[in-house]
Design an enzyme around this catalytic site. Structure first.
Site, PDB file in Angstrom:
ATOM      1  N   ASP A  46       0.932  -1.340   0.436  1.00  0.00           N
ATOM      2  CA  ASP A  46      -0.050   0.191  -0.245  1.00  0.00           C
ATOM      3  C   ASP A  46       0.705   1.167   0.028  1.00  0.00           C
ATOM      4  OD1 ASP A  46      -2.979  -0.953   1.849  1.00  0.00           O
ATOM      5  OD2 ASP A  46      -1.803  -1.749   0.365  1.00  0.00           O
ATOM      6  N   TYR A  49       2.014   2.043  -3.161  1.00  0.00           N
ATOM      7  CA  TYR A  49       0.837   2.384  -4.403  1.00  0.00           C
ATOM      8  C   TYR A  49       0.844   4.366  -4.102  1.00  0.00           C
ATOM      9  CZ  TYR A  49      -3.930   2.158  -6.746  1.00  0.00           C
ATOM     10  OH  TYR A  49      -4.640   3.319  -7.393  1.00  0.00           O
ATOM     11  N   GLU A 129       5.257  -9.753 -47.413  1.00  0.00           N
ATOM     12  CA  GLU A 129       5.748 -10.656 -45.549  1.00  0.00           C
ATOM     13  C   GLU A 129       4.325 -11.277 -45.886  1.00  0.00           C
ATOM     14  OE1 GLU A 129       6.426  -6.838 -44.549  1.00  0.00           O
ATOM     15  OE2 GLU A 129       5.356  -7.494 -43.005  1.00  0.00           O
ATOM     16  N   LYS A 131       0.779 -12.144 -44.327  1.00  0.00           N
ATOM     17  CA  LYS A 131      -0.205 -10.822 -43.777  1.00  0.00           C
ATOM     18  C   LYS A 131      -0.663 -12.117 -41.923  1.00  0.00           C
ATOM     19  CE  LYS A 131      -4.452  -8.077 -44.382  1.00  0.00           C
ATOM     20  NZ  LYS A 131      -5.045  -8.708 -43.331  1.00  0.00           N
ATOM     21  N   ASP A 133      -2.499 -13.193 -39.415  1.00  0.00           N
ATOM     22  CA  ASP A 133      -4.200 -13.196 -38.601  1.00  0.00           C
ATOM     23  C   ASP A 133      -4.033 -12.657 -37.610  1.00  0.00           C
ATOM     24  OD1 ASP A 133      -6.867 -12.650 -39.077  1.00  0.00           O
ATOM     25  OD2 ASP A 133      -7.221 -15.234 -39.918  1.00  0.00           O
ATOM     26  N   TYR A 239       6.697  -5.249 -37.886  1.00  0.00           N
ATOM     27  CA  TYR A 239       6.002  -5.165 -39.173  1.00  0.00           C
ATOM     28  C   TYR A 239       5.661  -3.731 -39.780  1.00  0.00           C
ATOM     29  CZ  TYR A 239       1.361  -5.195 -38.882  1.00  0.00           C
ATOM     30  OH  TYR A 239      -0.652  -5.665 -37.455  1.00  0.00           O
ATOM     31  N   LYS A 327      -4.796 -11.189 -50.785  1.00  0.00           N
ATOM     32  CA  LYS A 327      -5.627 -12.439 -49.758  1.00  0.00           C
ATOM     33  C   LYS A 327      -5.229 -13.663 -50.906  1.00  0.00           C
ATOM     34  CE  LYS A 327      -7.297 -10.332 -46.511  1.00  0.00           C
ATOM     35  NZ  LYS A 327      -8.634 -10.293 -45.877  1.00  0.00           N
ATOM     36  N   CYS A 432     -41.915  -1.316 -51.594  1.00  0.00           N
ATOM     37  CA  CYS A 432     -41.054  -0.787 -50.286  1.00  0.00           C
ATOM     38  C   CYS A 432     -41.983  -1.521 -48.915  1.00  0.00           C
ATOM     39  CB  CYS A 432     -40.718   0.173 -49.613  1.00  0.00           C
ATOM     40  SG  CYS A 432     -39.892   0.182 -48.029  1.00  0.00           S
ATOM     41  N   CYS A 435     -42.939   0.519 -46.256  1.00  0.00           N
ATOM     42  CA  CYS A 435     -43.522   1.463 -45.705  1.00  0.00           C
ATOM     43  C   CYS A 435     -44.737   1.511 -46.893  1.00  0.00           C
ATOM     44  CB  CYS A 435     -43.253   2.778 -46.212  1.00  0.00           C
ATOM     45  SG  CYS A 435     -42.266   3.244 -47.402  1.00  0.00           S
ATOM     46  N   CYS A 450     -36.988   2.277 -52.495  1.00  0.00           N
ATOM     47  CA  CYS A 450     -38.095   2.810 -51.725  1.00  0.00           C
ATOM     48  C   CYS A 450     -37.861   4.721 -52.371  1.00  0.00           C
ATOM     49  CB  CYS A 450     -38.169   2.496 -50.687  1.00  0.00           C
ATOM     50  SG  CYS A 450     -39.418   3.344 -49.614  1.00  0.00           S
ATOM     51  N   CYS A 456     -40.073   7.127 -44.450  1.00  0.00           N
ATOM     52  CA  CYS A 456     -40.503   5.275 -45.082  1.00  0.00           C
ATOM     53  C   CYS A 456     -39.099   4.822 -43.797  1.00  0.00           C
ATOM     54  CB  CYS A 456     -39.551   4.445 -45.808  1.00  0.00           C
ATOM     55  SG  CYS A 456     -38.931   2.979 -46.096  1.00  0.00           S
TER      56      CYS A 456
HETATM   57  S1  IVH Z   1       1.503  -3.261 -42.707  1.00  0.00           S
HETATM   58  C1  IVH Z   1      -0.483   1.289 -43.182  1.00  0.00           C
HETATM   59  N1  IVH Z   1       1.916  -5.456 -42.177  1.00  0.00           N
HETATM   60  O1  IVH Z   1      -3.419  -6.001 -41.339  1.00  0.00           O
HETATM   61  C2  IVH Z   1      -0.850  -0.413 -43.154  1.00  0.00           C
HETATM   62  N2  IVH Z   1      -0.411  -5.105 -41.566  1.00  0.00           N
HETATM   63  O2  IVH Z   1      -5.214  -5.444 -43.432  1.00  0.00           O
HETATM   64  C3  IVH Z   1      -0.139  -1.778 -41.837  1.00  0.00           C
HETATM   65  N3  IVH Z   1      -1.173  -6.794 -40.615  1.00  0.00           N
HETATM   66  O3  IVH Z   1      -3.869  -3.345 -39.720  1.00  0.00           O
HETATM   67  C4  IVH Z   1       0.058  -2.217 -41.712  1.00  0.00           C
HETATM   68  N4  IVH Z   1      -0.091  -9.071 -41.385  1.00  0.00           N
HETATM   69  O4  IVH Z   1      -3.060  -5.795 -37.982  1.00  0.00           O
HETATM   70  C5  IVH Z   1       1.440  -4.211 -42.144  1.00  0.00           C
HETATM   71  N5  IVH Z   1       3.173  -8.103 -42.590  1.00  0.00           N
HETATM   72  C6  IVH Z   1       2.069  -6.926 -41.914  1.00  0.00           C
HETATM   73  C7  IVH Z   1       0.897  -7.234 -41.602  1.00  0.00           C
HETATM   74  C8  IVH Z   1      -0.089  -6.792 -41.204  1.00  0.00           C
HETATM   75  C9  IVH Z   1      -1.589  -8.708 -40.606  1.00  0.00           C
HETATM   76  C10 IVH Z   1      -2.915  -6.010 -40.496  1.00  0.00           C
HETATM   77  C11 IVH Z   1      -2.528  -5.325 -40.116  1.00  0.00           C
HETATM   78  C12 IVH Z   1      -3.698  -4.025 -40.793  1.00  0.00           C
HETATM   79  C13 IVH Z   1      -4.321  -5.375 -41.300  1.00  0.00           C
HETATM   80  C14 IVH Z   1      -4.550  -4.408 -42.741  1.00  0.00           C
END
Ligand code: IVH
Length: 751
Positions: A46, A49, A129, A131, A133, A239, A327, A432, A435, A450, A456
């Site tokens: 405490d 803190y 690189e 992406k 998830d 990244y 993607k 519609c 409405c 509509c 509406c």
């Molecule tokens: S660059 C200005 N690099 O994807 C751009 N994003 O769909 C900065 N993500 O919001 C993002 N892997 O969360 C970048 N190698 C990668 C990534 C990456 C995953 C995500 C990130 C972003 C989203 C966009």
């Protein structure tokens, strides 16, 4: 109260030092609060803190800018369950544009070259690189010390998850040799192995399991109790970066290497590619390795390697021009179409929605999908050509569902061999469903709408939802759910009613605080939040009105051009006869074209247009106001007509005027006073040799200039490259300052 010696000491710190210490203290206090109140496991005594809190208060007292953002000043216990502190990102956290086909990647390369004025022979390298998830996180280091971690949130404001981030092993607390200010950005994720083990542990204990590693990572990071986060095996790949006190490197690749040198994990599959062909080949290689990586990825991200070029390319409203996410192909599944519902949107559009027997597509359960419009259901595209081999979609059909990342699931195909006997073609409604007003489909529009407008209820509610949405009025405590409820009960029928909520329901017989789900405090908070938004920037107001085609960018462009509501409204009103003449000319032109096609001759469109405009007898002031309106860069005739229609529709205009009467509208920021072109209207014409048009426009706007497409009395500067024609002549007649490209560059070089 802080004692005197402490106050003197904190007052002698520089603002930067004070902030660094203040944020560290804030994170420690927050963590201590959480440990004490939620985990019932105090971490510090405490006395310790109290001493931290004293120092924290003293810093806030001596530095009012810190007091304004303090989250721990009067806190008692841990924040509410919904409550992480908010952090405003110094540099916005953006998302990425998407590419799905190889051709989209080639377009990305082409558009960058065009923007930069590069030929196909000039070299342009990219990094590629995986992406990841997971969810993005921004880590702020000051003088090498981790002082703050924030989620992306809406890109501008994220959640303060500092205490949680500090428990992740991949995130260093201290860096050696880093710039004084360094914001490292990257992705928090969970490996497949850790995800399976976590779910197994939860199943054993009878707890809930996570649907996928991404949800598990998000759920684990966003824990109010950082100790729970500590027990979850989260990882982090760096990244990208946000604010920096000095550049990390000259290229993306070197910057990533530098982050790796500072102790961050960076993805080992990051490669430098010299061409689109190399990019695609790396994409294929990553795709092949996807199943064995041990963590989820949903594509490959490409970034322009040269950071100076990234700087020139800049950003669109929510995505950088210099990067794109390629993607992986969408996931598919088959299921039964149980029903087709029609939803009515903000602009009256009738959208068919497929109600499906739930099916898992790529790890997500899908029970609704879009069917786009009536032609799509019939098996035709917008040009009337066959899609799906002309197969229509009927209730009871066995349909294929397609899902790509965050894209709304679509019905992609139909299995005719499984069509139930007696299935009827779908009859798209011509009234519609909300409405009963006629639902009309205009020539050339794929959408049936509509015609009920403000009467509406569906349109009214959708408009209200849009009005309070994040990019519009963004009223805390008044989201889509609340607006819907207030509308159902007749408390809010149109936007203006929001600003009368307190006078109508703050006291008297019916009171907000007496409604279910509301109390004295939440009602007061809502009234306060509404009051706060009574003052609103012009651009947001224009966007919030939800007029067709008027999005966020248009709101900004119009606000920058007119700077004042009344000036804009007057201009749109004045332009009305010219807007109608424009529409009449469009219609005459279309009729002439059809007639000519029937008769097998070529239409003389210019004559037809001229004749139609002549019949309308447009006054000169209307013609001038119209050409000024549609001459605003990015506006054009379609939006011009839509604004004109909205402003001249009596009910709609009355509702707008009622709203305007309750607001204080703020003009866009005065352009930077130190820029020589701030507030000036500039027109570019002819060929520019040192920069592309898009780049020239973006730079001029960044310096506070308005860029227009046509020369008028309001033009201040004409920048004329070789080949300039009528605009240069007109500028000369009007005595407008005309510069060549070098002259312009010299002028803005002082900025
Ligand atoms: S660059 C200005 N690099 O994807 C751009 N994003 O769909 C900065 N993500 O919001 C993002 N892997 O969360 C970048 N190698 C990668 C990534 C990456 C995953 C995500 C990130 C972003 C989203 C966009």
């Amino acid at each position: 109260m802080a004692n005197n010696s402490e106050q003197q000491d904190v007052a002698s710190l520089t603002a930067e030092q004070a902030k660094a210490e203040f944020l560290t203290l804030e994170a420690r206090l927050q963590a201590a609060d959480l440990a004490y109140h939620q985990a019932d496991a105090p971490e510090i005594s405490d006395a310790e803190y109290d001493s931290l809190k004293r120092r924290y208060r003293a810093l806030a007292q001596a530095h009012p800018e810190l007091e304004a953002v303090a989250t721990q000043l009067d806190s008692v216990g841990a924040p509410a369950a919904s409550g992480f502190g908010k952090i405003s990102h110094a540099i916005r956290m953006l998302s990425l544009g998407n590419a799905f086909e190889d051709e989209d990647v080639a377009d990305f390369d082409r558009s960058i070259r065009k923007y930069l004025g590069f030929g196909s022979g000039d070299s342009l390298a990219f990094t590629a690189e995986p992406k990841i998830d997971g969810l993005s996180l921004s880590l702020r280091y000051e003088h090498g010390k981790l002082i703050q971690a924030a989620t992306r949130g809406d890109g501008s404001i994220g959640e303060n998850v500092t205490a949680n981030a500090m428990t992740i092993a991949d995130i260093p607390h201290q860096l050696d040799g880093a710039p004084d200010v360094l914001e490292v950005r990257g992705e928090v994720y969970m490996s497949h192995e850790d995800f399976e083990a976590l779910n197994a542990r939860h199943t054993e204990r009878g707890g809930k399991t996570f649907a996928n590693p991404r949800n598990a990572a998000a759920g684990s990071l966003r824990q109010l109790d950082a100790e729970i986060t500590r027990a979850r095996p989260l990882r982090f790949f760096a990244y990208s970066w946000g604010e920096l006190s000095e550049a990390l490197a000259e290229t993306q690749m070197d910057a990533i290497e530098r982050l790796r040198g500072l102790g961050f994990q960076t993805n080992p599959l990051t490669r430098l590619c010299a061409s689109v062909a190399e990019i695609i080949s790396h994409y294929r290689s990553i795709e092949e390795q996807r199943a064995t990586l041990g963590y989820d990825i949903d594509g490959v991200v490409y970034k322009v390697n040269d950071l100076a070029l990234q700087g020139r390319l800049g950003f669109r409203s929510t995505t950088p021009r210099w990067a794109i996410a390629h993607k992986f192909p969408a996931e598919l599944a088959w299921t039964r179409l149980e029903a087709i519902d029609i939803q009515v949107g903000r602009t009256g559009a009738l959208s068919p929605v497929a109600r499906l027997t739930p099916v898992t597509v790529g790890g997500v359960v899908v029970s609704n999908a879009t069917l786009h419009n009536e032609d799509y259901i019939l098996g035709r595209d917008s040009k009337g050509e066959e899609i799906r081999g002309g197969k229509d979609i009927r209730i009871g059909d066995w349909v294929q569902i397609y899902r790509a990342g965050d894209v709304i699931p679509k019905v992609a195909d139909v299995d005719l061999s499984k069509r139930p006997d007696g299935a009827e073609p779908f009859a798209f409604p011509h009234t519609c469903p909300e409405c009963s007003s006629p639902a009309v489909r205009e020539e050339g529009d794929a959408i049936r709408r509509c015609s009920g407008g403000m009467i509406c209820p569906a349109q009214a509610v959708e408009r209200l939802k849009h009005f309070v949405s994040r990019a519009a009025f963004d009223i805390e405590g008044l989201g889509a759910k609340q607006v819907e409820q207030f509308h159902t009960d007749g408390w809010i029928k149109e936007p203006a009613d929001i600003f009368d909520l307190q006078s109508n329901y703050g006291s008297g017989l019916q009171q907000l605080k007496n409604r279910e789900g509301w109390g004295e405090k939440s009602a007061d908070n809502l009234f306060a939040a509404i009051e706060e938004k009574r003052t609103i920037p012009l651009a947001k107001l224009i966007f919030a009105l939800g007029m067709r085609h008027a999005g966020e960018v248009a709101g900004r462009d119009l606000a920058l051009h007119y700077r004042d509501w009344t000036a804009m409204a007057d201009a749109i009103d004045t332009a009305r006869p010219a807007a109608l003449a424009h529409r009449a000319a469009d219609e005459a032109e279309e009729a002439e074209r059809l007639k000519a096609a029937d008769e097998g001759r070529r239409a003389k469109i210019s004559d037809t247009r001229a004749a139609a405009v002549a019949v309308c007898e447009v006054p000169a002031d209307a013609a001038a106001a119209w050409s000024d309106l549609v001459g605003v860069d990015g506006i054009g005739a379609v939006l011009g007509l839509s604004l004109s229609d909205a402003f001249s529709n009596p009910e709609e205009r009355a509702a707008i005027d009622r709203l305007i009467g309750k607001l204080t509208i703020v003009a866009p920021d005065a352009p930077a006073a130190d820029s020589p072109v701030a507030g000036k209207t500039v027109v570019f014409t002819g060929t520019l040799e040192k920069m592309t048009r898009a780049e020239a426009k973006a730079r001029a706007e960044a310096l506070g200039a308005k860029v227009s497409g046509s020369v008028s009395k309001k033009t201040d500067i004409l920048v004329a490259g070789p080949g300039a024609g009528s605009k240069a002549k007109k500028a000369a007649e009007l005595g407008i300052q005309t510069l060549d490209e070098d002259g312009w560059l010299e002028l803005i070089a002082e900025a």
